[in-house]
Write an enzyme that holds these catalytic residues in place. Structure first.
Site, PDB file in Angstrom:
ATOM      1  N   ASP A  80       0.880  -1.170  -0.049  1.00 32.92           N
ATOM      2  CA  ASP A  80      -0.152   0.016  -0.046  1.00 32.92           C
ATOM      3  C   ASP A  80       1.049   1.315  -0.012  1.00 32.92           C
ATOM      4  O   ASP A  80       1.787   1.399   0.725  1.00 32.92           O
ATOM      5  CB  ASP A  80      -0.916  -0.132   1.172  1.00 32.92           C
ATOM      6  CG  ASP A  80      -1.956   0.859   1.391  1.00 32.92           C
ATOM      7  OD1 ASP A  80      -2.301   1.431   0.185  1.00 32.92           O
ATOM      8  OD2 ASP A  80      -2.510   1.426   2.195  1.00 32.92           O
TER       9      ASP A  80
ATOM     10  N   GLU B  32      -1.482   5.908  -8.196  1.00 34.24           N
ATOM     11  CA  GLU B  32      -2.253   7.247  -7.810  1.00 34.24           C
ATOM     12  C   GLU B  32      -2.043   8.372  -8.622  1.00 34.24           C
ATOM     13  O   GLU B  32      -0.951   8.583  -8.960  1.00 34.24           O
ATOM     14  CB  GLU B  32      -1.821   7.364  -6.466  1.00 34.24           C
ATOM     15  CG  GLU B  32      -2.913   8.466  -5.781  1.00 34.24           C
ATOM     16  CD  GLU B  32      -2.676   8.697  -4.179  1.00 34.24           C
ATOM     17  OE1 GLU B  32      -2.404   7.565  -3.643  1.00 34.24           O
ATOM     18  OE2 GLU B  32      -2.587   9.641  -3.800  1.00 34.24           O
TER      19      GLU B  32
ATOM     20  N   GLY C 237      -8.035   8.108   7.061  1.00 28.40           N
ATOM     21  CA  GLY C 237      -8.131   8.641   8.565  1.00 28.40           C
ATOM     22  C   GLY C 237      -9.524   9.205   8.716  1.00 28.40           C
ATOM     23  O   GLY C 237     -10.322   8.964   7.634  1.00 28.40           O
TER      24      GLY C 237
ATOM     25  N   HIS D 206      -9.323   4.863  -1.906  1.00 30.11           N
ATOM     26  CA  HIS D 206      -8.776   4.979  -0.554  1.00 30.11           C
ATOM     27  C   HIS D 206      -9.397   5.793   0.434  1.00 30.11           C
ATOM     28  O   HIS D 206     -10.500   6.453   0.172  1.00 30.11           O
ATOM     29  CB  HIS D 206      -7.456   5.764  -0.842  1.00 30.11           C
ATOM     30  CG  HIS D 206      -6.308   4.780  -1.455  1.00 30.11           C
ATOM     31  ND1 HIS D 206      -5.264   4.327  -0.922  1.00 30.11           N
ATOM     32  CD2 HIS D 206      -6.332   4.324  -2.795  1.00 30.11           C
ATOM     33  CE1 HIS D 206      -4.570   3.531  -1.663  1.00 30.11           C
ATOM     34  NE2 HIS D 206      -5.264   3.692  -2.907  1.00 30.11           N
TER      35      HIS D 206
ATOM     36  N   THR E 165     -12.468   4.513   5.377  1.00 30.75           N
ATOM     37  CA  THR E 165     -13.116   4.731   6.903  1.00 30.75           C
ATOM     38  C   THR E 165     -14.110   5.973   7.063  1.00 30.75           C
ATOM     39  O   THR E 165     -13.391   7.003   6.587  1.00 30.75           O
ATOM     40  CB  THR E 165     -11.892   4.982   7.791  1.00 30.75           C
ATOM     41  OG1 THR E 165     -11.265   3.629   7.795  1.00 30.75           O
ATOM     42  CG2 THR E 165     -12.432   5.048   9.337  1.00 30.75           C
TER      43      THR E 165
HETATM   44  P1  13P Z   1      -8.546   4.609   5.970  1.00 34.22           P
HETATM   45  O1  13P Z   1      -7.444   4.636   7.133  1.00 34.22           O
HETATM   46  O2  13P Z   1      -9.157   5.963   5.988  1.00 34.22           O
HETATM   47  O3  13P Z   1      -9.500   3.459   5.842  1.00 34.22           O
HETATM   48  O4  13P Z   1      -7.784   4.397   4.721  1.00 34.22           O
HETATM   49  C1  13P Z   1      -7.143   3.272   4.274  1.00 34.22           C
HETATM   50  C2  13P Z   1      -6.434   3.606   2.949  1.00 34.22           C
HETATM   51  O5  13P Z   1      -6.736   3.942   2.072  1.00 34.22           O
HETATM   52  C3  13P Z   1      -5.207   2.716   2.742  1.00 34.22           C
HETATM   53  O6  13P Z   1      -4.412   3.100   1.616  1.00 34.22           O
END
Ligand code: 13P
Length: 283
Positions: free
Chosen positions: A84, A136, A180, A207, A210
């Protein structure tokens, strides 16, 4: 079985559902994710950030650990072991050589021309070895691995240029999501998302999964998103459960009991996410 992204995402794109990408932080995280996805019979992407790789010892350790878990736990579903936000060609090559089946090269902090050049270098190395590549464009902001960045949305032209010049396997266009927590409602550019999906033949990645409301996740999937990255969500679920367990069990000191007190919370969130993403069972 360890597979690359193409193996699982192309079917998802065709059939309009999404595959979850869950970031892993340690052995337990990987174990819980593999167990619940195997129980539900759904394919899964294990995402490893460079920070998490460093924390766990390195790409070789993680590759051996995940392969060992697949064998020992008799995991039958497809598992993609994916870097990632790899920040350099060298980092991606290290992961590929260690047995990762997929990498994300994130050269989005550079201008488009340099982003393309770096991404192409990684694609050339990866494709020769059957490894998939995500890249990206624009820049996804927010906080990840304790690093905070600002966002710049991608344009249709940039997405087209990056794809045409590199032939990546999946694209993460920055369209308003952040890593985040969100300040207020996430403002996703669904119109551009749909247009990118209309012109590019590859799966799109969201991405910052969350904190995006369910209806916006559903809309993103309808606009072509087939991989949704989730990290903070599981961390919050796990830490909440562990905090409660520790407050109710003041004398506990066995780390196995402390860490696994968050197992059910992680597995419950994963089950809910799989339902939201409409991830299809493997045949
Ligand atoms: P979050 O931590 O907001 O879920 O994002 C995860 C992410 O996009 C990892 O690449």
């Amino acid at each position: 079985m360890i597979v690359n992204l193409t193996k699982i995402l192309n079917k998802a794109k065709k059939e309009h559902y999404a595959i979850p990408h869950f970031n892993i932080n340690n052995l337990e995280w990987a174990k819980y994710i593999l167990e619940i996805c195997n129980e539900k019979n759904i394919p899964v992407i294990l995402g490893v950030s460079e920070g998490a790789a460093k924390y766990m010892g390195g790409y070789n350790t993680i590759s051996a650990m995940v392969n060992g878990l697949i064998k020992d736990l008799n995991i039958k579903v497809s598992v993609c072991l994916h870097v990632d936000h790899g920040t350099s060609t060298e980092s991606c090559i290290k992961a590929i050589d260690a047995g990762f089946s997929s990498v994300m090269i994130d050269a989005s902090k550079y201008e488009l021309e340099k982003n393309i050049a770096i991404t192409k270098e990684v694609v050339d190395y990866a494709h020769e070895r059957g490894v998939s590549v995500e890249a990206e464009v624009g820049h996804i902001g927010g906080t990840e691995d304790n690093i905070t960045n600002s966002s710049t949305n991608a344009t249709l032209e940039e997405c087209q240029m990056l794809y045409e010049n590199t032939k990546i396997d999946a694209l993460a266009p920055a369209l308003g999501s952040v890593h985040g927590f969100y300040k207020g409602e996430p403002n996703l550019d669904f119109e551009t998302m749909q247009k990118i999906n209309d012109i590019l033949p590859i799966p799109l990645v969201l991405h910052g999964g969350t904190g995006i409301p369910d209806d916006k996740i559903e809309k993103a999937i309808a606009c072509g998103i087939t991989k949704i990255n989730i990290n903070t969500d599981l961390q919050v679920a796990w830490s909440k459960a562990v905090r409660q367990y520790l407050s109710e069990n003041k004398d506990v000191y066995d780390p196995r009991k402390i860490i696994s007190s968050g197992e059910n919370a992680i597995k419950e969130r994963i089950s809910q996410i799989i339902t939201l993403l409409k991830t299809k069972e493997e045949s």
